[in-house]
Design a protein around this motif. Structure first.
Motif, PDB file in Angstrom:
ATOM      1  N   LEU A 192       0.825  -1.211   0.000  1.00 34.23           N
ATOM      2  CA  LEU A 192       0.000   0.000   0.000  1.00 34.23           C
ATOM      3  C   LEU A 192       0.858   1.259   0.000  1.00 34.23           C
ATOM      4  O   LEU A 192       0.524   2.257  -0.642  1.00 34.23           O
ATOM      5  N   ASP A 193       1.984   1.232   0.719  1.00 38.71           N
ATOM      6  CA  ASP A 193       2.872   2.399   0.763  1.00 38.71           C
ATOM      7  C   ASP A 193       3.443   2.699  -0.614  1.00 38.71           C
ATOM      8  O   ASP A 193       3.694   3.867  -0.947  1.00 38.71           O
ATOM      9  N   THR A 493      -0.937   0.031 -11.702  1.00 39.25           N
ATOM     10  CA  THR A 493      -0.546   0.569 -10.391  1.00 39.25           C
ATOM     11  C   THR A 493      -0.092  -0.554  -9.464  1.00 39.25           C
ATOM     12  O   THR A 493       0.959  -0.474  -8.822  1.00 39.25           O
ATOM     13  N   LYS A 494      -0.889  -1.614  -9.405  1.00 35.10           N
ATOM     14  CA  LYS A 494      -0.547  -2.733  -8.529  1.00 35.10           C
ATOM     15  C   LYS A 494       0.705  -3.452  -9.027  1.00 35.10           C
ATOM     16  O   LYS A 494       1.589  -3.805  -8.242  1.00 35.10           O
ATOM     17  N   ARG A 495       0.802  -3.678 -10.348  1.00 33.56           N
ATOM     18  CA  ARG A 495       1.959  -4.399 -10.891  1.00 33.56           C
ATOM     19  C   ARG A 495       3.249  -3.624 -10.661  1.00 33.56           C
ATOM     20  O   ARG A 495       4.256  -4.180 -10.188  1.00 33.56           O
ATOM     21  N   LYS A 562      -0.416 -11.471   0.055  1.00 34.60           N
ATOM     22  CA  LYS A 562      -1.364 -10.682   0.846  1.00 34.60           C
ATOM     23  C   LYS A 562      -1.043  -9.189   0.791  1.00 34.60           C
ATOM     24  O   LYS A 562      -1.840  -8.370   1.225  1.00 34.60           O
ATOM     25  N   GLY A 563       0.162  -8.855   0.262  1.00 31.36           N
ATOM     26  CA  GLY A 563       0.477  -7.443   0.071  1.00 31.36           C
ATOM     27  C   GLY A 563       1.603  -6.918   0.919  1.00 31.36           C
ATOM     28  O   GLY A 563       1.575  -5.745   1.332  1.00 31.36           O
ATOM     29  N   GLU A 564       2.622  -7.743   1.193  1.00 30.46           N
ATOM     30  CA  GLU A 564       3.771  -7.261   1.946  1.00 30.46           C
ATOM     31  C   GLU A 564       5.022  -8.035   1.542  1.00 30.46           C
ATOM     32  O   GLU A 564       4.949  -9.180   1.094  1.00 30.46           O
TER      33      GLU A 564
END
Length: 623
Positions: A192-193, A493-495, A562-564
């Motif tokens: 997210l950062d 953006t996510k990639r 999970k995003g980290e």
């Protein structure tokens, strides 16, 4: 006494003849009861809905006995596993016949005589054996046939187990690895950062679109109108009187007793229809004499129960039957037990089993009154009436939408239904619309699309019939850039964020390992092992145990979907503090796991060599 005496003895028999569920599933005791519905077939052998339902009943009994939540039985995955187990059971039985596994009369006799469940005072009891046979509705020949078959089945298990070998000297080293504890420090970097810092330009979006035009083809889509005929729609139009509710409650009272449970003990003097009136009277007189003594000296109850009761299971415990709810015991026994006060001893109670002397030992839970459950009872009665109307009209609904297929109006008017509209839907959307692939196939049928006719009535879920018609259709085509611009922007953006995060994370790990980077502020410090991951995800825990511990400290990093990105410092490994009993336990578990895999592979081979068919429609509506 309990439908319970039967149930306890039934469990004894099942314990004898059921092959372990983990490999072979429900045993051959569950025979076909003549149902015409085939759940599955193995070669020329049919597994019926009766087999399936009996299997579910056995499992329900087991869950109840263990105090487990029976809601798992409603899971489609669980039901599929039950059918698979029935198939595996039949495959094993076929293998028993094919490879001529046989149990001799001497082997069978030795096995039965040696079983504790058929013994009294350490010796085989013919009376006890006959009682178990009788209360399970079997004949000695039938029971022995079942035991013989399952002993032969377990011969296959034994043969497979003999294939399992692993040198014991190597077990300790593997056990050390299995029980190894690793001390780590952790630092997380969040996706997210990075997403907040990413800017995607219009040129990047256009470039990605042009390079991936095949990914932006909109599939065929339909718009439909549809009607639903369901029990839920009928309920508001159903009426019931208070008299009907009260009558329904009284007839089904055992279902509304709340959580009140009673613990009772009893002394059983057996007397059944096979005995003459004179024999029954002698039993009754003996029971009356004991009752008189107990009224004078209630403290002798446990002693009399152990010495005189002909319910061998409860007699071992001084007559105790434990706690039970209404509906568990036979009617006469229940009525007496639920009118006694704590510590009170009943008069003689006659049931089909004989004469009982009952003592109430304890009460727990709350008793529920009619007033407490009236609304619930009314709801169930309303639903029951609505279901009856639904079942009566379902065929007529189906006939109307088929015979007058040019419009839904006739069925709308007859059953006062609301017509509903859908947005544009792809076939995948249609499958998710009612979570029913049959419905999706129907509305995308080319004849239905071209003619605008009603689809046949489809039961998209239990007690819900649907018919639809296509009101508009559009063929697949390339989506315009403006239509997918936001979707592409989100993806890029996510990639890009993920790529930057992983690159920065790997650079930090490299710097920590060669000493060029300063250690971050670790967010956590943990000691984990393979059975206790301290809340870490499987991805991170697996990376920790992959790290080479020959030269500590060592650093690593792993991206968790999970995003980290987790930076890991491994600075201590404990492989030595393992007890001999841990090694033994691991050896048992390790060998059992290997045996299980061999057994699983064997059953898979049997499946590959056989013609196995599963009735997917039955599975879909088994609920």
């Amino acid at each position: 006494m309990r439908n319970g005496l039967e149930k306890k003895w039934a469990k004894v028999v099942l314990a004898i003849i059921v092959v372990p569920f983990a490999l072979f599933g429900i045993d051959s005791y569950l025979n076909s009861m003549g149902s015409n519905v085939t759940v599955a077939s193995v070669n020329n052998f049919e597994i019926t809905a009766q087999d399936f339902q009996r299997s579910m009943m056995v499992l329900q009994e087991r869950l109840d006995a263990e105090g487990q939540d029976r809601s798992i039985l409603e899971s489609p995955e669980f039901r599929k596993s039950v059918i698979d187990s029935l198939v595996d059971s039949q495959l094993i039985k076929s293998a028993v016949d094919k490879y001529n596994f046989r149990i001799s009369d001497d082997q069978l006799s030795t096995y039965i005589v040696g079983m504790p469940d058929f013994q009294e005072n350490g010796k085989f009891s013919q009376d006890r054996y006959d009682q178990i046979v009788q209360y399970n509705g079997l004949t000695p020949k039938k029971l022995e046939q079942q035991i013989r078959g399952d002993m032969a089945t377990q011969q296959i298990q034994g043969t497979l187990a003999n294939l399992t070998y692993f040198p014991k000297k190597n077990i300790e080293e593997i056990a050390k690895i299995a029980y190894q504890k690793r001390h780590v420090k952790l630092y997380d970097m969040l996706l997210l950062d990075y997403e907040d810092k990413i800017k995607v330009s219009d040129d990047e979006i256009k470039e990605f679109y042009e390079a991936n035009t095949d990914s932006f083809i909109r599939p065929d889509q339909v718009k439909i109108e549809f009607v639903v005929y369901s029990v839920a729609n009928i309920v508001p139009n159903v009426n019931v009187t208070d008299e009907e509710v009260k009558e329904f409650y009284e007839f089904n009272k055992q279902n509304y007793e709340g959580d009140e449970e009673r613990s009772a003990s009893h002394i059983l003097f057996m007397a059944d229809a096979s005995q003459s009136d004179e024999e029954v009277e002698k039993v009754r007189q003996k029971a009356s004499d004991v009752l008189k003594d107990l009224k004078k000296d209630p403290k002798k109850f446990e002693e009399y129960a152990k010495d005189l009761s002909q319910d061998p299971e409860s007699a071992k415990n001084g007559g105790s039957l434990g706690f039970f709810k209404r509906g568990v015991m036979v009617k006469e026994f229940e009525e007496s037990a639920f009118t006694l006060n704590k510590g009170e001893i009943s008069d003689l109670v006659r049931t089909d089993f004989g004469f009982h002397i009952i003592r109430l030992d304890d009460v727990k839970g709350d008793q529920v009154s009619y007033k407490d459950v009236k609304a619930q009872v009314k709801g169930e009665l309303l639903y029951g009436k609505a279901l009856e109307i639904y079942n009566t009209n379902a065929e007529d609904f189906s006939n109307i939408v088929y015979e007058q297929k040019e419009s839904l109006d006739p069925v709308i008017k007859k059953y006062n239904l609301d017509v509903q509209q859908s947005p544009w839907m792809s076939k995948a959307d249609a499958e998710n619309f009612f979570n029913n692939p049959v419905f999706a196939e129907a509305v995308f049928d080319q004849t239905i699309i071209d003619s605008k006719f009603n689809t046949p009535a489809i039961e998209v879920s239990p007690n819900n019939l649907v018919s639809a018609r296509v009101v508009d259709f559009r063929e697949s085509e390339a989506q315009a850039l403006d239509d997918v611009k936001d979707e592409i922007k989100t993806f890029l953006t996510k990639r890009n964020s993920q790529e930057n995060l992983i690159n920065d994370g790997n650079k930090l790990v490299e710097g920590l390992q060669d000493g060029s980077a300063k250690e971050p502020k670790w967010i956590d410090e943990l000691t984990i092992d393979r059975s206790d991951k301290q809340g870490l995800s499987d991805v991170i825990a697996e990376e920790i145990f992959k790290m080479n511990s020959s030269n500590l400290p060592i650093y690593s990093g792993i991206y968790d979907p999970k995003g980290e990105f987790m930076v890991i410092k491994l600075d201590k490994v404990d492989s030595e503090s393992i007890l001999e009993e841990d090694v033994e336990f691991f050896n048992e578990e390790f060998m059992a796991a290997i045996e299980k895999e061999i057994e699983k592979s064997y059953v898979e081979d049997l499946r590959a060599e056989s013609k196995v068919k599963i009735n997917s429609k039955f599975l879909q509506f088994a609920q």
